[in-house]
Design a protein around this motif. Structure first.
Motif, PDB file in Angstrom:
ATOM      1  N   PRO A 145       0.675  -1.281   0.049  1.00  0.00           N
ATOM      2  CA  PRO A 145      -0.099  -0.295   0.246  1.00  0.00           C
ATOM      3  C   PRO A 145       1.115   1.147   0.187  1.00  0.00           C
ATOM      4  O   PRO A 145       1.941   1.786   0.824  1.00  0.00           O
ATOM      5  CB  PRO A 145      -0.801  -0.247   0.808  1.00  0.00           C
ATOM      6  CG  PRO A 145       0.548  -0.675   2.645  1.00  0.00           C
ATOM      7  CD  PRO A 145       0.580  -1.799   0.621  1.00  0.00           C
ATOM      8  N   ASN A 146      -0.067   2.495  -0.253  1.00  0.00           N
ATOM      9  CA  ASN A 146       0.541   3.501  -0.618  1.00  0.00           C
ATOM     10  C   ASN A 146       0.607   4.093   0.829  1.00  0.00           C
ATOM     11  O   ASN A 146       0.431   4.256   1.878  1.00  0.00           O
ATOM     12  CB  ASN A 146      -0.030   4.648  -0.890  1.00  0.00           C
ATOM     13  CG  ASN A 146      -1.376   5.004  -0.904  1.00  0.00           C
ATOM     14  OD1 ASN A 146      -1.871   5.169   0.275  1.00  0.00           O
ATOM     15  ND2 ASN A 146      -2.674   4.339  -1.584  1.00  0.00           N
ATOM     16  N   GLN A 150      -1.667   3.477   3.839  1.00  0.00           N
ATOM     17  CA  GLN A 150      -0.548   2.882   5.417  1.00  0.00           C
ATOM     18  C   GLN A 150      -0.956   3.884   6.778  1.00  0.00           C
ATOM     19  O   GLN A 150      -0.694   3.793   7.691  1.00  0.00           O
ATOM     20  CB  GLN A 150       1.292   2.925   5.362  1.00  0.00           C
ATOM     21  CG  GLN A 150       1.411   2.242   4.162  1.00  0.00           C
ATOM     22  CD  GLN A 150       2.891   1.655   4.099  1.00  0.00           C
ATOM     23  OE1 GLN A 150       3.746   2.322   4.532  1.00  0.00           O
ATOM     24  NE2 GLN A 150       3.368   1.002   3.479  1.00  0.00           N
ATOM     25  N   VAL A 151      -0.234   4.972   6.635  1.00  0.00           N
ATOM     26  CA  VAL A 151      -0.641   6.142   7.951  1.00  0.00           C
ATOM     27  C   VAL A 151      -2.036   5.698   8.414  1.00  0.00           C
ATOM     28  O   VAL A 151      -2.806   6.410   9.318  1.00  0.00           O
ATOM     29  CB  VAL A 151      -0.560   7.182   7.319  1.00  0.00           C
ATOM     30  CG1 VAL A 151      -0.591   8.177   9.000  1.00  0.00           C
ATOM     31  CG2 VAL A 151       0.878   7.247   6.838  1.00  0.00           C
ATOM     32  N   LEU A 152      -3.500   5.834   7.114  1.00  0.00           N
ATOM     33  CA  LEU A 152      -4.793   5.689   7.901  1.00  0.00           C
ATOM     34  C   LEU A 152      -5.173   4.056   8.485  1.00  0.00           C
ATOM     35  O   LEU A 152      -5.866   4.148   9.691  1.00  0.00           O
ATOM     36  CB  LEU A 152      -5.470   5.504   6.729  1.00  0.00           C
ATOM     37  CG  LEU A 152      -5.228   6.895   5.854  1.00  0.00           C
ATOM     38  CD1 LEU A 152      -6.475   7.572   4.443  1.00  0.00           C
ATOM     39  CD2 LEU A 152      -6.535   8.275   6.695  1.00  0.00           C
ATOM     40  N   LEU A 157      -8.499   4.300  10.563  1.00  0.00           N
ATOM     41  CA  LEU A 157      -9.561   4.282   9.724  1.00  0.00           C
ATOM     42  C   LEU A 157     -10.174   3.916   8.880  1.00  0.00           C
ATOM     43  O   LEU A 157     -11.305   3.893   8.493  1.00  0.00           O
ATOM     44  CB  LEU A 157      -8.964   5.830   8.993  1.00  0.00           C
ATOM     45  CG  LEU A 157      -8.766   7.051  10.222  1.00  0.00           C
ATOM     46  CD1 LEU A 157      -8.057   8.746   9.949  1.00  0.00           C
ATOM     47  CD2 LEU A 157      -9.093   7.840  11.961  1.00  0.00           C
ATOM     48  N   VAL A 158      -9.077   3.569   8.451  1.00  0.00           N
ATOM     49  CA  VAL A 158      -9.426   2.610   6.936  1.00  0.00           C
ATOM     50  C   VAL A 158      -9.373   0.615   7.609  1.00  0.00           C
ATOM     51  O   VAL A 158      -8.470   1.250   7.947  1.00  0.00           O
ATOM     52  CB  VAL A 158      -8.781   2.844   5.395  1.00  0.00           C
ATOM     53  CG1 VAL A 158      -9.821   3.617   5.396  1.00  0.00           C
ATOM     54  CG2 VAL A 158      -7.081   3.170   5.936  1.00  0.00           C
ATOM     55  N   ARG A 159      -9.303  -0.193   7.506  1.00  0.00           N
ATOM     56  CA  ARG A 159      -9.102  -1.465   6.976  1.00  0.00           C
ATOM     57  C   ARG A 159      -7.350  -1.651   6.159  1.00  0.00           C
ATOM     58  O   ARG A 159      -7.321  -1.038   4.794  1.00  0.00           O
ATOM     59  CB  ARG A 159     -10.236  -2.579   6.818  1.00  0.00           C
ATOM     60  CG  ARG A 159      -9.653  -3.813   6.764  1.00  0.00           C
ATOM     61  CD  ARG A 159     -10.925  -4.797   6.206  1.00  0.00           C
ATOM     62  NE  ARG A 159     -10.190  -5.882   6.443  1.00  0.00           N
ATOM     63  CZ  ARG A 159     -11.257  -6.785   5.774  1.00  0.00           C
ATOM     64  NH1 ARG A 159     -12.095  -6.720   5.025  1.00  0.00           N
ATOM     65  NH2 ARG A 159     -10.303  -8.405   6.338  1.00  0.00           N
ATOM     66  N   ARG A 164      -6.807  -8.390   3.281  1.00  0.00           N
ATOM     67  CA  ARG A 164      -7.995  -9.373   2.236  1.00  0.00           C
ATOM     68  C   ARG A 164      -6.723  -9.712   1.535  1.00  0.00           C
ATOM     69  O   ARG A 164      -6.280  -9.324   1.595  1.00  0.00           O
ATOM     70  CB  ARG A 164      -8.783  -8.515   1.228  1.00  0.00           C
ATOM     71  CG  ARG A 164      -9.340  -7.377   2.209  1.00  0.00           C
ATOM     72  CD  ARG A 164     -10.242  -6.217   1.271  1.00  0.00           C
ATOM     73  NE  ARG A 164     -11.435  -6.663   0.361  1.00  0.00           N
ATOM     74  CZ  ARG A 164     -12.037  -6.369  -0.721  1.00  0.00           C
ATOM     75  NH1 ARG A 164     -11.775  -4.958  -0.553  1.00  0.00           N
ATOM     76  NH2 ARG A 164     -12.608  -7.016  -1.348  1.00  0.00           N
ATOM     77  N   GLU A 165      -7.936 -10.990   0.914  1.00  0.00           N
ATOM     78  CA  GLU A 165      -6.883 -12.329   0.082  1.00  0.00           C
ATOM     79  C   GLU A 165      -6.959 -11.202  -1.279  1.00  0.00           C
ATOM     80  O   GLU A 165      -7.702 -10.243  -1.565  1.00  0.00           O
ATOM     81  CB  GLU A 165      -8.257 -13.223  -0.339  1.00  0.00           C
ATOM     82  CG  GLU A 165      -8.121 -14.382   1.124  1.00  0.00           C
ATOM     83  CD  GLU A 165      -7.201 -14.781   1.180  1.00  0.00           C
ATOM     84  OE1 GLU A 165      -5.581 -14.809   0.310  1.00  0.00           O
ATOM     85  OE2 GLU A 165      -6.558 -14.805   2.298  1.00  0.00           O
TER      86      GLU A 165
END
Length: 776
Positions: A145-146, A150-152, A157-159, A164-165
């Motif tokens: 991930p960007n 990664q920070v979120l 704040l986000v999953r 996830r697969e």
């Protein structure tokens, strides 16, 4: 110079305010909404004035759209088409369905197949075959991930997308790039797939189509396999039930003596029933034989009594009687021969007679024996009938008892038959299902009619349409904002010399006129006000400029002009009108009056000659037509062209009555061929005509000259009821009876404002002060 000058109110005739008292209920326009907006002709001028506000966003949109279509990576779309149809032939369909027609596929079935193509199971298989998990377009998280994600994710704040697969992450992009839809109302199914790689797009569309066909064929094979398995499991149990049912039938039949045999008709019947049938047949035959023997015996006995025994066939056919009859014939022949030579008392004749009598007695005895034989046969047949009747009665009881058992037997037979038929049906279906339990035995109910090819042109972005649509859309949006801003601001501004009507709340702030009072001792209130327009005079206002630059003359100058110098309102227009009037104060006051919608309506009533009214109405109409749409209606003067009376009467259209004033935008409508009394009779028609003109013109100037005719004052009252303002042009004194009468008529009609305008004289000249000298 002629101006609108202040005049005192007639006593007790004016409202307590400048705008006049509240008008009573008017005949029309009370409930119409006020007309707001700008004219169509102002659109081009407004866009020309605000060209910068329209051009800059349009150019920006053009540049941005060009940059967008150049920077966005192209996407290619490939499509594959399938035809949904039943591919089972008469040889591959089950035996039970071979005679049935194949049902067509309806719209609901097509829509259901669309959802099948977009199913997740099929999507997962397609992702595996196409290798989309390792494609950066479909799985951008290959390198992780960007930083923002990664920070979120760390902040909760986000999953975390890595939880996830990879296949599940690809599914979202897969479904965004996949489009499945039916082609119109046909049974053609279109599969479109979009990707940056054109070869991948074509390969994906064909792969999805193949997977869909394979899933349909596999579904049919699975169905046949499930059917064969289920049928094979149930056939064995059904066979045992059939054997048990048939065993019960045979046991019950043997227990109750219901052993069947073939009857004369070839059908199987119980033995008791067959015996009863045979006994009944024998009984019938015995009864017939008894009746026949008794009838013959009675007939023969009667014939013997009558001496006709030889007529009986049974007697005549008896051998003994036949010999006796032959002997009697011989004796009668001898007797006849001897009687020729011998007398009746001759011994030979007596002997022959005795022999003949003996033969006849023998014949009668033989006939009696025959009768007794027939009677004995009848008695024997009667005895047989009695015995057979007893046997039949006994057999009937046996059959009656067997019928009850036979009913139960038939029930058992039916149950055994049903189970046997079910077993045979299961066996036939099992054989067919076992034969179809093969991968190539059940074709899919669809076929590919058009395979996807590698596209040459990208489907997105369409450079020229996107640039054109964005540019045109931003241009229309900017133009709409400019027009909306003008509407919110109250209409077009003064940059091109157009005036915005003054609002009532602006009159006190702008101070456009001075208030004038009459020096009359009656304490009159102001009725008309006039002043020079505030601010600079617009450069394109020729009427106002001519009025300012024209030197003041005597007040009676316009009145003293000859009638030839004052043109009338006619079809040729208004020419040669002296533009020497200042109407700014009058127009400002009328513009401040609130209207119910449509153009503003003014009734101009003149008290001088018709030429004076023509000159004044022409000057006012031209002044109003400089920056608005204006029309003049003449209510009291006819002409040689259709006019207002013809429009009200329905004998002419507006296009036939309208005339153009030469040299201006002013339109003219005369009275027409009808009399003014027609307008009094058609009050509603006059209102409809004025409402129609109000939708097309900003100013409607109705002209009427006061005269001795009795219809004139009535026409003033009628027209004033439809007006927004009534202007009485009169130089008469404030207490003049005619002026007061006109004012009262207009006020009583409900006009919102009644204004008396008069000709203003030259300013007084300052006289030098000279010392008084006493005369000699």
């Amino acid at each position: 110079m002629l101006r609108v000058a202040p005049v005192a109110d007639p006593p007790g005739s004016l409202p307590p305010s400048i705008a006049g008292s509240a008008a009573p209920d008017r005949p029309s326009r009370q409930d119409f909404p006020a007309r707001e907006g700008i004219a169509l002709g102002d659109v081009g001028r407004l866009l020309k004035q605000r060209w910068l506000a329209v051009t800059v966003p349009t150019l920006a949109a053009l540049v941005l759209s060009v940059a967008f279509v150049q920077l966005v990576p192209p996407r290619y779309t490939a499509e594959s088409k399938l035809l949904l149809e039943s591919r089972d032939s008469a040889l591959t369909r089950p035996q039970q369905e071979r005679g049935d027609a194949v049902l067509p596929i309806d719209e609901q079935a097509v829509a259901s197949q669309v959802q099948v193509v977009m199913s997740r199971d099929l999507a997962r298989e397609a992702i595996k075959r196409l290798g989309l998990v390792g494609n950066r377009e479909f799985n951008p998280l290959i390198d992780g991930p960007n930083p923002v994600e990664q920070v979120l994710a760390l902040l909760g704040l986000v999953r975390n997308p890595l939880e996830r697969e990879a296949e599940d992450r690809v599914l979202d992009t897969y479904f965004k790039n996949l489009l499945v839809y039916p082609a119109g109302k046909s049974r053609i199914l279109t599969i479109e797939f979009r990707a940056r790689d054109p070869e991948l797009a074509a390969r994906a569309a064909n792969t999805i189509a193949d997977l869909y066909l394979s899933s349909l064929a596999a579904a049919k094979v699975d169905t046949a396999r499930f059917a064969s398995t289920w049928l094979g499991t149930n056939i064995e149990a059904l066979r045992s039930r059939v054997a048990e049912a048939e065993a019960k039938v045979e046991t019950f039949r043997s227990k109750n003596g219901l052993i069947g045999g073939l009857s004369g008709t070839g059908t199987s019947q119980p033995i008791g029933t067959q015996q009863l049938t045979e006994l009944s047949t024998q009984l019938t035959q015995a009864r017939a034989a008894q009746a026949d023997a008794a009838a013959k015996a009675k007939l023969i006995r009667d014939l013997i009594k009558d001496g006709r025994a030889f007529e009986i066939p049974d007697v005549a056919n008896n051998e003994l009687i036949r010999r006796l009859v032959e002997q009697r014939i011989t004796l009668r022949a001898q007797l006849a021969l001897e009687s020729r030579t011998l007398l009746p008392q001759h011994p030979r004749i007596k002997e022959l007679n005795a022999q003949l009598g003996d033969l006849e007695g023998q014949i009668r005895s033989a006939a009696d024996r025959t009768v007794r034989t027939l009677e004995n046969d009848a008695r024997i047949a009667g005895s047989r009938v009695e015995s057979l009747q007893a046997a039949v009665d006994g057999q009937r009881e046996v059959v009656a008892k067997g019928n009850t058992s036979e009913v139960q037997l038939r029930a058992l037979e039916r149950e055994a038959k049903v189970q046997r038929e079910q077993l045979e049906s299961y066996l036939a279906r099992y054989r067919e299902a076992a034969a179809r339990d093969a991968e190539s035995a059940a074709p899919a109910d669809a076929r590919v009619v058009s395979r996807a090819v590698v596209p040459d042109l990208p489907s997105f972005p369409k450079k020229l349409p996107i640039v054109a649509c964005a540019t045109v859309l931003v241009f229309l949006l900017a133009a709409g904002l400019v027009l909306a801003r003008s509407l919110i601001a109250g209409g077009p501004d003064d940059r091109e010399g157009r005036r915005r009507p003054a609002r009532p709340q602006d009159l006190d702030d702008a101070q456009p006129f001075e208030r004038g009072f009459s020096p009359s001792p009656a304490g009159l209130r102001p009725v008309a006000e006039q002043a020079e327009p505030a601010g600079d005079i617009p450069a394109n206002d020729p009427v106002a400029r001519a009025a300012e630059q024209e030197p003041a003359g005597p007040a009676s100058a316009p009145v003293e002009e000859s009638a030839a110098a004052r043109p009338a309102i006619g079809p040729g227009g208004l020419t040669g009108v002296a533009e020497r009037y200042a109407f700014d104060a009058l127009i400002t006051r009328i513009s401040a009056i609130e209207t119910a919608g449509g153009g503003r309506r003014i009734l101009l009533v003149g008290t001088g000659t018709d030429e004076d009214l023509d000159t004044l109405s022409a000057a006012l109409g031209r002044r109003l037509a400089c920056d608005s749409r204006a029309v003049i209606l003449r209510l009291d003067r006819g002409g040689d062209h259709p006019g207002l009376t013809d429009i009200v009467a329905g004998e002419a259209a507006f296009g036939e009555a309208l005339r153009r004033d030469a040299g201006s935008r002013l339109h003219l409508i005369g009275r027409g061929f009808g009399e003014p009394a027609l307008l009094l009779e058609e009050r509603q028609g006059l209102g409809i005509a004025l409402d129609a003109l109000g939708q097309a013109y900003d100013w409607i100037l109705c002209c009427l000259n006061d005269g001795p005719h009795p219809d004139t004052r009535a026409l003033v009252g009628l027209a004033a009821a439809w007006m927004d303002a009534v202007v009485i042009a009169s130089n008469a004194a404030p207490d003049d009876a005619g002026l007061v009468a006109l004012f009262e008529i207009a006020e009583a009609a409900g006009a919102p404002d009644v204004i008396v305008a008069r000709e203003e004289g030259p300013p007084p000249v300052a006289m030098p002060a000279y010392p008084l000298r006493r005369s000699a």
